[in-house]
Enzyme design. Structure first.
Site, PDB file in Angstrom:
ATOM      1  N   TRP A   1       0.839  -1.141  -0.041  1.00  0.00           N
ATOM      2  CA  TRP A   1       0.071   0.018   0.042  1.00  0.00           C
ATOM      3  C   TRP A   1       0.777   1.196  -0.176  1.00  0.00           C
ATOM      4  O   TRP A   1       1.823   1.267   0.918  1.00  0.00           O
ATOM      5  CB  TRP A   1      -0.904  -0.130   1.370  1.00  0.00           C
ATOM      6  CG  TRP A   1      -1.403   1.332   1.489  1.00  0.00           C
ATOM      7  CD1 TRP A   1      -0.958   2.249   2.447  1.00  0.00           C
ATOM      8  CD2 TRP A   1      -2.757   1.834   1.052  1.00  0.00           C
ATOM      9  NE1 TRP A   1      -1.408   3.443   2.450  1.00  0.00           N
ATOM     10  CE2 TRP A   1      -2.779   3.124   1.528  1.00  0.00           C
ATOM     11  CE3 TRP A   1      -4.008   1.264   0.396  1.00  0.00           C
ATOM     12  CZ2 TRP A   1      -4.037   4.288   1.431  1.00  0.00           C
ATOM     13  CZ3 TRP A   1      -4.937   2.197   0.072  1.00  0.00           C
ATOM     14  CH2 TRP A   1      -4.854   3.609   0.739  1.00  0.00           C
ATOM     15  N   MET A   2       0.294   2.099  -0.923  1.00  0.00           N
ATOM     16  CA  MET A   2       0.981   3.503  -0.646  1.00  0.00           C
ATOM     17  C   MET A   2      -0.046   4.813  -0.510  1.00  0.00           C
ATOM     18  O   MET A   2      -1.054   4.677  -0.985  1.00  0.00           O
ATOM     19  CB  MET A   2       1.836   3.829  -1.812  1.00  0.00           C
ATOM     20  CG  MET A   2       2.292   5.605  -2.024  1.00  0.00           C
ATOM     21  SD  MET A   2       3.347   5.608  -3.617  1.00  0.00           S
ATOM     22  CE  MET A   2       2.304   5.717  -4.609  1.00  0.00           C
TER      23      MET A   2
ATOM     24  N   ASP B   1       0.297   9.134   0.889  1.00  0.00           N
ATOM     25  CA  ASP B   1       0.822  10.458   0.836  1.00  0.00           C
ATOM     26  C   ASP B   1       2.480  10.225   0.264  1.00  0.00           C
ATOM     27  O   ASP B   1       3.301   9.698   1.064  1.00  0.00           O
ATOM     28  CB  ASP B   1       1.044  11.164   2.106  1.00  0.00           C
ATOM     29  CG  ASP B   1      -0.134  11.252   2.905  1.00  0.00           C
ATOM     30  OD1 ASP B   1      -1.263  10.623   2.342  1.00  0.00           O
ATOM     31  OD2 ASP B   1      -0.415  11.722   3.864  1.00  0.00           O
TER      32      ASP B   1
ATOM     33  N   GLN C   1       4.338   7.218   2.130  1.00  0.00           N
ATOM     34  CA  GLN C   1       3.485   6.487   3.036  1.00  0.00           C
ATOM     35  C   GLN C   1       3.340   5.112   2.475  1.00  0.00           C
ATOM     36  O   GLN C   1       2.907   4.881   1.305  1.00  0.00           O
ATOM     37  CB  GLN C   1       2.163   6.916   3.484  1.00  0.00           C
ATOM     38  CG  GLN C   1       2.393   8.199   4.241  1.00  0.00           C
ATOM     39  CD  GLN C   1       2.656   8.046   5.871  1.00  0.00           C
ATOM     40  OE1 GLN C   1       1.578   7.578   6.488  1.00  0.00           O
ATOM     41  NE2 GLN C   1       3.867   8.215   5.992  1.00  0.00           N
TER      42      GLN C   1
ATOM     43  N   TRP D   1      -4.249   0.142   3.883  1.00  0.00           N
ATOM     44  CA  TRP D   1      -3.563   1.146   4.846  1.00  0.00           C
ATOM     45  C   TRP D   1      -2.993   0.441   6.054  1.00  0.00           C
ATOM     46  O   TRP D   1      -3.798  -0.473   6.692  1.00  0.00           O
ATOM     47  CB  TRP D   1      -4.511   2.017   5.240  1.00  0.00           C
ATOM     48  CG  TRP D   1      -3.726   3.292   5.858  1.00  0.00           C
ATOM     49  CD1 TRP D   1      -2.844   4.367   5.556  1.00  0.00           C
ATOM     50  CD2 TRP D   1      -3.583   3.352   7.577  1.00  0.00           C
ATOM     51  NE1 TRP D   1      -2.276   5.122   6.588  1.00  0.00           N
ATOM     52  CE2 TRP D   1      -2.797   4.508   7.513  1.00  0.00           C
ATOM     53  CE3 TRP D   1      -4.174   2.936   8.458  1.00  0.00           C
ATOM     54  CZ2 TRP D   1      -2.621   5.025   8.812  1.00  0.00           C
ATOM     55  CZ3 TRP D   1      -3.920   3.140   9.670  1.00  0.00           C
ATOM     56  CH2 TRP D   1      -3.203   4.267  10.000  1.00  0.00           C
TER      57      TRP D   1
ATOM     58  N   PHE E   1       4.217   8.657  10.102  1.00  0.00           N
ATOM     59  CA  PHE E   1       3.235   9.067   9.336  1.00  0.00           C
ATOM     60  C   PHE E   1       3.894  10.149   8.556  1.00  0.00           C
ATOM     61  O   PHE E   1       5.225  10.309   8.575  1.00  0.00           O
ATOM     62  CB  PHE E   1       2.128   9.778  10.350  1.00  0.00           C
ATOM     63  CG  PHE E   1       0.864   8.930  10.514  1.00  0.00           C
ATOM     64  CD1 PHE E   1       1.070   7.653  10.577  1.00  0.00           C
ATOM     65  CD2 PHE E   1      -0.205   9.516  11.069  1.00  0.00           C
ATOM     66  CE1 PHE E   1       0.138   6.937  10.649  1.00  0.00           C
ATOM     67  CE2 PHE E   1      -1.449   8.791  11.505  1.00  0.00           C
ATOM     68  CZ  PHE E   1      -1.082   7.411  11.275  1.00  0.00           C
TER      69      PHE E   1
ATOM     70  N   ARG F   1      -0.143  16.653  13.119  1.00  0.00           N
ATOM     71  CA  ARG F   1       0.734  15.909  12.277  1.00  0.00           C
ATOM     72  C   ARG F   1       1.164  16.671  10.975  1.00  0.00           C
ATOM     73  O   ARG F   1       0.713  17.794  10.760  1.00  0.00           O
ATOM     74  CB  ARG F   1      -0.112  14.814  11.723  1.00  0.00           C
ATOM     75  CG  ARG F   1      -1.197  14.837  10.951  1.00  0.00           C
ATOM     76  CD  ARG F   1      -1.908  13.340  10.767  1.00  0.00           C
ATOM     77  NE  ARG F   1      -3.237  13.380  10.135  1.00  0.00           N
ATOM     78  CZ  ARG F   1      -4.302  13.327  10.717  1.00  0.00           C
ATOM     79  NH1 ARG F   1      -4.530  13.192  12.200  1.00  0.00           N
ATOM     80  NH2 ARG F   1      -5.419  13.260   9.810  1.00  0.00           N
TER      81      ARG F   1
ATOM     82  N   GLU G   1      -4.870  18.426   6.661  1.00  0.00           N
ATOM     83  CA  GLU G   1      -3.513  17.491   6.726  1.00  0.00           C
ATOM     84  C   GLU G   1      -2.594  18.007   5.742  1.00  0.00           C
ATOM     85  O   GLU G   1      -2.855  18.817   4.818  1.00  0.00           O
ATOM     86  CB  GLU G   1      -3.945  16.154   6.319  1.00  0.00           C
ATOM     87  CG  GLU G   1      -5.226  15.469   7.246  1.00  0.00           C
ATOM     88  CD  GLU G   1      -5.494  14.153   6.692  1.00  0.00           C
ATOM     89  OE1 GLU G   1      -5.717  13.215   7.688  1.00  0.00           O
ATOM     90  OE2 GLU G   1      -5.483  13.728   5.682  1.00  0.00           O
TER      91      GLU G   1
HETATM   92  C1  FRU Z   1      -3.029  12.076   4.710  1.00  0.00           C
HETATM   93  C2  FRU Z   1      -2.720  11.325   6.133  1.00  0.00           C
HETATM   94  C3  FRU Z   1      -1.633  11.827   7.001  1.00  0.00           C
HETATM   95  C4  FRU Z   1      -1.080  11.091   7.632  1.00  0.00           C
HETATM   96  C5  FRU Z   1      -1.001   9.958   6.606  1.00  0.00           C
HETATM   97  C6  FRU Z   1      -1.104   8.522   7.484  1.00  0.00           C
HETATM   98  O1  FRU Z   1      -3.447  11.095   3.752  1.00  0.00           O
HETATM   99  O2  FRU Z   1      -3.877  11.049   6.826  1.00  0.00           O
HETATM  100  O3  FRU Z   1      -2.322  13.442   7.610  1.00  0.00           O
HETATM  101  O4  FRU Z   1       0.122  11.559   8.093  1.00  0.00           O
HETATM  102  O5  FRU Z   1      -2.026  10.002   5.933  1.00  0.00           O
HETATM  103  O6  FRU Z   1      -0.833   7.579   6.528  1.00  0.00           O
END
Ligand code: FRU
Length: 593
Positions: free
Chosen positions: A160-161, A163, A181, A189, A221, A282, A334
């Protein structure tokens, strides 16, 4: 008495029997303990333990234990009834050691409907298919064969990917670094950490493996990287400093540094570097603050952005906040970015605050809004009207967009995650999920109504991949359309032999461009997927030009003058092979890949 003894013996033997029948790889001892705990003990003889995954299975919690010490944990949807795909557990760090995998299956998930009713029978985990199909192997094969695997957009090799994270350009090597990510243990996720890849041309990406891995302070994150040219953080000149969010029960900002050009990172020993009591805290974006000669961090905090400053990247002081009453508040803010940009055709520059928001997007779910204004080095003053909502892209699949630190020639090069939290976990790919947009250069212009807007153009590196013109549309192509603004609309259709199609319309009366993917192919995996997205034509023109970037599962539309972009996923069961334009011309180009 004799009978009772015999019965006990028989029960004991029966309990042992399934263990001896299990087809675990040679050298691995498996024991089932208690109600939902299974233990694997072995000395790794090969690089990977291949784990079979079933997406519908709940996540098992797995502790990696070496010499009685827990050295890591991860979650995996170990296959119970059927196998969707496999993922590798990389044992490189544990070679020559004895290793124990202590697996806990979530009893309450299996008993979802009756979590506290012990009489509900759970599946017998001793019969789970994963035990039969687990393998020790020195190779993990990633066949890049799925029909919706993009060919010129970045995708993870497997897993999974979401951000894009920590992007920076290294002028010495000419390499663009992209972290992201990443979940290496499944295509949904979870287990977040930073995957890493590099590219010299923003089209071809070479995977580098996990760069910043989860630790005892949480999973990793989103966040950003800067090149610490002067060595302010104490890790030497030109160390690459990553600021990211460590997430477990709380979210806090931590630091890692790299002295080998972004390949490996060590954690700062006194992490975390910034805490607060709010839950959503975050995605630190760090920039150099030339006005005050210090570093500035912009942080997403529920529905506002906060600004902090620091001289050493470790000790952060609160400066100001922005957000109340401005823009869209339909969801959590975010992944910020904060960029100074010259205004096209004017002798001034403005600051742009990117604010990814989920949900709250104009077509539901995730999207990237932005604000334009001024910054005195401490406080951001927005010049947009409070009601105005400005979107960086007018499609449904453009999120978590941030820009590269240190891009050449002061360019503002952005990359977005090409999906939407409404259905990102459901899209019909298997061994991997999600792809990034093509790289885009951002600019700032003033529209016909005097409004400051961020313009978007495909980056020059991506345009270099534009090959010769061809007659028929292929699975990946660039299509350029030119149409006169007239009384009647211009309709652009991409279609395949099965009648699956995407219909795009310039409506000159309403001054809009729209893209309809209701009949684009596979759409039923989520009620929120079928959609028509619309953008206002911000700049009046006699002739409109449009550039479409088509890949296996995406269409990115760019206004030829850079006024707007629209990014949408599509899952045609066969590639679109026909283009028609009701009123105008078009040319199809191959990609040189
Ligand atoms: C955005 C988010 C960020 C967080 C990350 C977690 O898509 O929710 O705010 O750091 O994804 O994977």
């Amino acid at each position: 008495m004799k009978q009772i003894l015999f019965k006990h013996l028989a029960v004991a033997l029966l309990a042992l029997l399934p263990l001896s029948l299990m087809a675990m790889p040679k050298g691995i001892t498996m024991s089932h303990s208690g109600e939902m705990n299974t233990i694997l003990q072995f000395e790794p003889t090969s690089r990977y333990l291949i784990l079979p995954i079933e997406e519908a299975a709940p996540e098992a919690y797995i502790r990696i234990v070496v010499d009685g010490v827990q050295v890591g944990t991860f979650n995996a949807r170990l296959a119970a009834d059927s196998i969707d795909y496999v993922v590798p557990f990389d044992m490189q760090p544990y070679m020559g050691m004895n290793i124990v995998l202590d697996i806990h299956f979530p009893l309450y998930h299996y008993n979802k409907k009756h979590p506290y009713n012990k009489s509900v029978v759970c599946p017998d985990r001793r019969k789970f298919i994963c035990w039969d199909e687990m393998q020790l192997s020195d190779r993990f094969v990633v066949h890049n064969k799925e029909q919706w695997r993009s060919t010129y957009h970045h995708t993870p090799l497997y897993g999974w990917m979401n951000d894009p994270n920590g992007m920076y350009y290294d002028a010495l090597t000419g390499l663009w670094h992209l972290y992201y990510q990443f979940n290496p243990y499944g295509s949904r996720w979870g287990n977040m950490n930073w995957g890493h890849c590099i590219s010299a041309d923003l089209i071809h990406w070479t995977e580098q493996g996990v760069a910043v891995g989860a630790d005892a302070l949480g999973t990793i994150f989103s966040g950003s990287c800067v090149i610490d040219k002067r060595g302010d953080a104490g890790f030497g000149k030109n160390a690459v400093i990553a600021l990211y969010t460590g997430a477990d029960q709380s979210q806090k900002q931590s630091m890692a540094y790299s002295v080998d050009g972004g390949k490996t990172f060590r954690k700062y020993a006194l992490n975390p570097v910034l805490c607060d009591t709010i839950a959503d805290f975050r995605d630190p974006k760090v920039i150099w603050n030339a006005k005050r000669g210090c570093w500035t961090m912009v942080l997403a905090c529920q529905q506002e952005m906060r600004f902090y400053s620091s001289s050493d990247l470790k000790s952060w002081t609160y400066d100001s906040r922005f957000g109340e009453g401005y823009g869209n508040h339909g969801g959590v803010w975010e992944c910020p970015d904060f960029i100074e940009m010259p205004v096209e055709g004017k002798n001034e520059s403005k600051w742009v605050l990117l604010c990814n928001i989920n949900p709250g997007g104009p077509f539901g779910g995730s999207a990237t809004q932005y604000f334009v204004g001024d910054w005195d080095g401490t406080t951001f003053t927005c010049m947009d009207s409070k009601k105005e909502q400005k979107w960086l892209d007018y499609g449904k699949d453009h999120y978590a967009t941030v820009t590269w630190h240190n891009a050449p020639q002061n360019r503002v090069v952005a990359l977005g995650w090409m999906s939407n939290w409404q259905y990102a976990n459901e899209v019909p790919t298997k061994q991997f999920r999600s792809q990034n947009t093509i790289a885009r250069d951002l600019s700032l212009y003033v529209d016909d109504k005097g409004e400051y807007r961020v313009g978007v153009r495909p980056s020059v590196e991506v345009m270099r991949a534009k090959g010769e013109s061809v007659r028929t549309l292929g699975a990946e192509a660039i299509v350029e359309v030119k149409c006169p603004a007239g009384k009647s609309n211009t309709v652009i259709t991409l279609e395949n032999d099965k009648g699956e199609k995407v219909v795009m319309t310039y409506n000159f009366k309403k001054k809009t461009f729209s893209m309809d993917r209701h009949k684009s192919g596979r759409v039923s995996f989520s009620k929120q997927f079928p959609a028509t997205t619309t953008v206002p034509l911000f700049m009046n023109q006699d002739t409109y030009t449009l550039t479409l970037f088509i890949d296996r599962c995406s269409i990115e539309a760019f206004d030829g003058n850079g006024a707007w972009s629209m990014t949408n996923l599509v899952f045609p069961t066969k590639p679109y092979n026909k283009v028609s334009v009701s009123n105008g011309d078009y040319t199809i180009y191959k990609l040189k890949l």
